[in-house]
Design an enzyme around this catalytic site. Sequence first.
Site, short mmCIF file in Angstrom:
data_model
loop_
_atom_site.label_atom_id
_atom_site.label_comp_id
_atom_site.label_asym_id
_atom_site.label_seq_id
_atom_site.Cartn_x
_atom_site.Cartn_y
_atom_site.Cartn_z
N ASP A 81 89.05 -38.86 79.26
CA ASP A 81 89.94 -37.81 78.79
C ASP A 81 91.22 -38.44 78.23
O ASP A 81 91.85 -39.26 78.90
CB ASP A 81 90.25 -36.90 80.00
CG ASP A 81 90.97 -35.62 79.63
OD1 ASP A 81 90.80 -35.16 78.49
OD2 ASP A 81 91.68 -35.08 80.50
N ASP A 103 92.68 -40.26 71.77
CA ASP A 103 93.75 -39.31 71.46
C ASP A 103 94.80 -39.97 70.57
O ASP A 103 95.73 -40.60 71.05
CB ASP A 103 94.37 -38.78 72.75
CG ASP A 103 95.45 -37.73 72.48
OD1 ASP A 103 95.79 -37.50 71.30
OD2 ASP A 103 95.96 -37.15 73.46
N GLU A 133 91.69 -35.75 68.75
CA GLU A 133 92.64 -34.64 68.85
C GLU A 133 93.47 -34.56 67.58
O GLU A 133 93.99 -35.56 67.09
CB GLU A 133 93.55 -34.81 70.07
CG GLU A 133 94.64 -33.73 70.19
CD GLU A 133 95.39 -33.76 71.52
OE1 GLU A 133 94.77 -34.10 72.55
OE2 GLU A 133 96.59 -33.46 71.52
N GLY A 180 98.72 -28.22 82.45
CA GLY A 180 99.48 -27.90 83.67
C GLY A 180 99.59 -26.40 83.89
O GLY A 180 98.92 -25.60 83.22
N SER A 210 93.36 -24.35 82.22
CA SER A 210 93.75 -23.74 83.50
C SER A 210 94.89 -22.77 83.24
O SER A 210 95.83 -23.10 82.51
CB SER A 210 94.24 -24.80 84.48
OG SER A 210 93.22 -25.69 84.81
N ASN A 229 88.38 -27.61 78.85
CA ASN A 229 88.88 -28.57 79.84
C ASN A 229 89.67 -27.88 80.96
O ASN A 229 90.60 -27.12 80.68
CB ASN A 229 89.85 -29.55 79.17
CG ASN A 229 89.15 -30.55 78.27
OD1 ASN A 229 87.95 -30.43 78.00
ND2 ASN A 229 89.90 -31.53 77.81
N ASP A 231 91.61 -28.85 84.64
CA ASP A 231 92.08 -29.77 85.67
C ASP A 231 92.93 -29.03 86.71
O ASP A 231 92.58 -28.93 87.89
CB ASP A 231 92.87 -30.92 85.02
CG ASP A 231 93.24 -32.01 86.03
OD1 ASP A 231 93.03 -31.81 87.24
OD2 ASP A 231 93.74 -33.07 85.61
P1 13P Z 1 94.72 -28.14 82.56
O1 13P Z 1 95.19 -29.04 83.65
O2 13P Z 1 95.80 -27.24 82.05
O3 13P Z 1 93.49 -27.41 82.97
O4 13P Z 1 94.32 -29.08 81.31
C1 13P Z 1 93.25 -29.97 81.46
C2 13P Z 1 93.00 -30.80 80.23
O5 13P Z 1 93.17 -30.36 79.11
C3 13P Z 1 92.50 -32.17 80.43
O6 13P Z 1 92.38 -32.85 79.22
O1 G3H Z 2 95.17 -34.66 80.48
C1 G3H Z 2 95.53 -33.88 81.33
C2 G3H Z 2 95.00 -33.96 82.70
O2 G3H Z 2 95.34 -32.82 83.42
C3 G3H Z 2 95.38 -35.26 83.36
O3 G3H Z 2 96.54 -35.38 84.03
O4 G3H Z 2 97.07 -37.87 83.94
O5 G3H Z 2 97.99 -36.38 85.76
O6 G3H Z 2 95.59 -36.99 85.71
P1 G3H Z 2 96.82 -36.72 84.89
ZN ZN Z 3 93.80 -32.42 77.73
NA NA Z 4 97.05 -25.25 81.57
#
Ligand code: 13P
Ligand code: G3H
Ligand code: ZN
Ligand code: NA
Length: 283
Positions: A81, A103, A133, A180, A210, A229, A231
């Site tokens: 990612d 990216d 991207e 986030g 999210s 995506n 997270d």
């Molecule tokens: P979120 O944490 O907002 O779900 O975004 C995740 C993401 O895009 C990882 O590349």
């Molecule tokens: O790219 C976005 C993801 O939510 C990753 O975040 O680098 O804190 O793991 P992170």
């Molecule tokens: Zn992302």
């Molecule tokens: Na988000």
Amino acid sequence: ALVSMTGLLARAQKEHYAVGAFNCNNMEIVQAIVAAAEAEHAPVIIQASQGAIKYAGIEYITTLTKLAAEKASVPIALHLDHGTSFAQVMQCTRNGFSSVMIDGSKLPLEENIALTNKVIEAVRLLGVSVEAELGKIGGTEDDITVSEREALFTDPAEAEYFVKATQVDALAIAIGTAHGQYKGIPKLDFERLTQIRERVSTPLVLHGSSGVPEDALREAISRGVCKVNIDTNIREAFVLAARQVLDGNPAEIDPRKMLGPAREAATEIIREKIRIFGSNGKA
Ligand code: 13P
Ligand code: G3H
Ligand code: ZN
Ligand code: NA
């Protein structure tokens, strides 16, 4: 079984659903993603961010995810990612990733194209898929105004130019989402998404998903997004469940009593997302 994203996204695009791409940071989250995918008979993408690689170490991340993919009864892609450099992409490929994101969104357009093409040339013969991207997705914490963020959205004409120049397997676009937790409710530029889709047949990727309301996710998928995506929603569910265990029993000293319920909560939220994306039953 371990697969690249290419076939997964081609079918999703044809059948108008999206494949969930879930970020992992530790063993429990890897297990939760696989358990959810198997319970829903869904293809799935397990992805590792810069932060995940830094936290767990690339060998632990690749060993855990490869094991998960090999054992799984559903097709699983292992995806880097937001890969930051050619060297990192190659390192992940050598370690068994079946898919990578490069990216280059912060680079000027022609440099983004050149870097993306360099990656494609290096990995395509290995059967590894490549996501790029265009436009800048950024974070909810970024200290910018709404109009400043809109200036970073993907331009449809530029998207058409970009995919002609690169032939990427998937393209991440900026249409109003952010990484986030959102402060309010995000407003997506669906009109722009449709304009991009009309000019580009490449599978489109929604990052920062999210906190995007369910109906907006469905709308984005109906307009052509086929990788979503997630997270932050996993982190929230995981930590809340762990916190509840510790709050309910401050004397608990067994990590398994905390991480077990956290893993179950993560599985549950991932299953919900898979059903929203419509990839359940598509394995
Ligand atoms: P979120 O944490 O907002 O779900 O975004 C995740 C993401 O895009 C990882 O590349
Ligand atoms: O790219 C976005 C993801 O939510 C990753 O975040 O680098 O804190 O793991 P992170
Ligand atoms: Zn992302
Ligand atoms: Na988000």
